[in-house]
Design a protein around this motif. Sequence first.
Motif, mmCIF file in Angstrom:
data_model
loop_
_atom_site.group_PDB
_atom_site.id
_atom_site.type_symbol
_atom_site.label_atom_id
_atom_site.label_comp_id
_atom_site.label_asym_id
_atom_site.label_seq_id
_atom_site.Cartn_x
_atom_site.Cartn_y
_atom_site.Cartn_z
ATOM 1 N N SER A 2 -90.950 -13.538 -55.424
ATOM 2 C CA SER A 2 -89.732 -13.402 -54.249
ATOM 3 C C SER A 2 -89.453 -11.926 -54.738
ATOM 4 C CB SER A 2 -88.545 -14.190 -54.529
ATOM 5 O OG SER A 2 -87.800 -14.373 -55.411
ATOM 6 N N GLN A 3 -88.935 -11.474 -53.662
ATOM 7 C CA GLN A 3 -88.023 -10.083 -53.894
ATOM 8 C C GLN A 3 -87.116 -9.893 -54.847
ATOM 9 O OE1 GLN A 3 -89.455 -7.522 -52.366
ATOM 10 N NE2 GLN A 3 -87.844 -5.652 -53.226
ATOM 11 N N SER A 4 -85.969 -11.081 -54.087
ATOM 12 C CA SER A 4 -84.782 -11.491 -55.204
ATOM 13 C C SER A 4 -85.331 -11.337 -56.845
ATOM 14 C CB SER A 4 -84.353 -12.226 -54.798
ATOM 15 O OG SER A 4 -84.842 -13.468 -54.948
ATOM 16 N N ILE A 5 -86.726 -11.878 -56.961
ATOM 17 C CA ILE A 5 -86.430 -12.511 -59.111
ATOM 18 C C ILE A 5 -87.315 -11.370 -59.117
ATOM 19 C CG2 ILE A 5 -88.835 -13.415 -60.556
ATOM 20 C CD1 ILE A 5 -88.257 -16.038 -58.768
ATOM 21 N N ARG A 6 -87.850 -10.106 -58.060
ATOM 22 C CA ARG A 6 -88.377 -8.656 -58.948
ATOM 23 C C ARG A 6 -87.530 -7.950 -58.622
ATOM 24 N NH1 ARG A 6 -92.352 -9.042 -54.038
ATOM 25 N NH2 ARG A 6 -94.399 -9.231 -55.764
ATOM 26 N N ILE A 7 -86.348 -7.456 -57.437
ATOM 27 C CA ILE A 7 -84.992 -6.676 -57.587
ATOM 28 C C ILE A 7 -84.251 -7.324 -59.514
ATOM 29 C CG2 ILE A 7 -82.410 -6.674 -56.833
ATOM 30 C CD1 ILE A 7 -83.994 -6.564 -54.356
ATOM 31 N N PHE A 8 -83.831 -9.227 -59.588
ATOM 32 C CA PHE A 8 -83.296 -9.234 -60.831
ATOM 33 C C PHE A 8 -84.077 -8.484 -62.205
ATOM 34 C CE2 PHE A 8 -82.903 -11.753 -64.726
ATOM 35 C CZ PHE A 8 -81.926 -12.130 -65.101
ATOM 36 N N LYS A 9 -85.330 -9.058 -62.513
ATOM 37 C CA LYS A 9 -86.313 -8.400 -63.663
ATOM 38 C C LYS A 9 -85.935 -7.052 -62.971
ATOM 39 C CE LYS A 9 -89.443 -11.558 -63.593
ATOM 40 N NZ LYS A 9 -91.160 -11.238 -64.369
ATOM 41 N N VAL A 10 -86.152 -5.738 -62.390
ATOM 42 C CA VAL A 10 -85.359 -4.447 -62.436
ATOM 43 C C VAL A 10 -84.360 -4.520 -62.750
ATOM 44 C CG1 VAL A 10 -85.354 -2.714 -61.658
ATOM 45 C CG2 VAL A 10 -87.074 -4.044 -60.560
ATOM 46 N N PHE A 11 -83.543 -4.520 -62.180
ATOM 47 C CA PHE A 11 -82.065 -4.584 -62.785
ATOM 48 C C PHE A 11 -82.261 -4.729 -64.322
ATOM 49 C CE2 PHE A 11 -80.558 -4.549 -59.018
ATOM 50 C CZ PHE A 11 -79.648 -3.476 -58.746
ATOM 51 N N ARG A 12 -82.349 -6.196 -64.922
ATOM 52 C CA ARG A 12 -82.289 -6.613 -65.693
ATOM 53 C C ARG A 12 -83.058 -5.297 -67.168
ATOM 54 N NH1 ARG A 12 -85.261 -11.880 -68.011
ATOM 55 N NH2 ARG A 12 -88.014 -10.144 -67.483
ATOM 56 N N ALA A 13 -84.136 -4.967 -66.808
ATOM 57 C CA ALA A 13 -85.241 -4.495 -67.469
ATOM 58 C C ALA A 13 -84.189 -2.587 -67.078
ATOM 59 C CB ALA A 13 -86.099 -3.981 -67.011
ATOM 60 N N LEU A 14 -83.732 -2.335 -66.562
ATOM 61 C CA LEU A 14 -82.840 -1.076 -67.002
ATOM 62 C C LEU A 14 -81.594 -1.297 -67.989
ATOM 63 C CD1 LEU A 14 -82.669 -0.089 -63.050
ATOM 64 C CD2 LEU A 14 -83.890 1.333 -64.805
ATOM 65 N N TYR A 15 -81.019 -2.597 -67.859
ATOM 66 C CA TYR A 15 -79.452 -2.616 -68.520
ATOM 67 C C TYR A 15 -79.330 -2.413 -70.241
ATOM 68 C CZ TYR A 15 -76.270 -5.703 -70.654
ATOM 69 O OH TYR A 15 -75.140 -6.382 -71.877
ATOM 70 N N LYS A 16 -81.398 -3.506 -70.286
ATOM 71 C CA LYS A 16 -81.967 -4.023 -71.330
ATOM 72 C C LYS A 16 -82.148 -2.092 -71.965
ATOM 73 C CE LYS A 16 -84.318 -7.059 -73.288
ATOM 74 N NZ LYS A 16 -85.281 -7.911 -72.688
ATOM 75 N N THR A 17 -82.206 -1.633 -70.989
ATOM 76 C CA THR A 17 -83.618 -0.045 -71.584
ATOM 77 C C THR A 17 -81.708 0.831 -71.686
ATOM 78 O OG1 THR A 17 -84.857 0.184 -70.371
ATOM 79 C CG2 THR A 17 -84.285 2.439 -70.864
#
Length: 404
Positions: A2-17
């Motif tokens: 889903s779009q919400s899961i994709r957005i969550f994964k993007v923000f998580r990756a940016l946060y970790k980076t």
Amino acid sequence: MSQSIRIFKVFRALYKTISAIVYYVITLLIPKDNNLWVFGSWKGKSYSDNSKEMFEYMISNHPEIKVVWIAKNDMIYKELLKKGLPVVRYSTLRGKWSVARAAANFQTESNEDTGLYKVGGTKVIQLFHGSGAIKEAYLYAGMGWLKKLLVKIYSDNHSTSYWMVASDYYVMRYPILCECNPQKIKVTGQPRTDLLLRRNKVEFFENFRQEHPKSKIIIYTPTHRNYALNDKVYMSESSWNDLNDFLHVNEIFMFFKPHPLELPKYIDTFKCYSNIILVSNNSIKETSDIYEYMHYFDMLISDYSSISSDFLPLDKPIIHYMYDLETFEDTIFKLNALDKFVAGPIVKSIDELKLAIIKGLETDDYRNVRYSAARIAYKYNDSQNCERVYEAVLSILNMKNEKD
């Protein structure tokens, strides 16, 4: 997805980076102590493998270097504390400070062995947990350039680690598999080979041998599939029953040790057999490290696992039980080394396996095949691997002249 899961994964990756970059810059400003080396393995949740052997070697042979094991759970922390070994919990201020101050950081998997992110100014000594495999895993398989970049920043630093490998073959292969710098790959041998060749006495197996003096003891150690994300098991119950009957008739005991990622599938469900013994972390009280007791086995049955190469120095029969040979490969796991590291017969069925077990124990017709695989897998045929790793790390840290 889903779009919400994709957005969550993007923000998580940016946060970790962003967190990884900030952590790297802060730790880069902390002076490093060349005489402080930290060790960890399997994301800090296991005391085993190459890191363990190197850690104990340093304590016994080079006390001038302060070594510290980084533990991420109470079980490991209490185990080492009971043994009187230098250990800290990563969750404590002392643990985090030790990791930030250490000049050398020894790992068998990734940054998570001793912390979370890459430490600025520290040399990562990658001992790795699986070398010499018939199966070769591509670390960044299937990733686009952006995802690969982010993963390299926040998840691991294999590409900048110093690799300690067993032969020249890996100097060629690891830059392809893990995109690491070939100039940072040192042919030293691996520490756990020293442990294997030392043939330590383990009370469990000493007693087992005494109780079954006429029996052969073998071990089955399959690798994991698809990172253990499915519920598939290796064999049906009827196949296990068939194999057990065969072993019983021929006075053979088989220890079954699943890959750590797949062990949970069997803990509560594996049937008790007369001649097949499931090995879990608590089965053998003295140790959970297979390299402590692998020398007791008269034969190894595996498949694509690197343990097939690890077993080679013992010069005992090896069988490759590859029942899914035609379907095993995917985007991550390739069988590119199949022609180099096969060390015994390849079998695909229980009947073929039973025949190979008898032939292997009676005639051992694959000695020359093992010898050819060993020549590729090992440059050194001795027990000086830890010392060569130590010497290599001194050179990496520019400490060679100080210690001579």
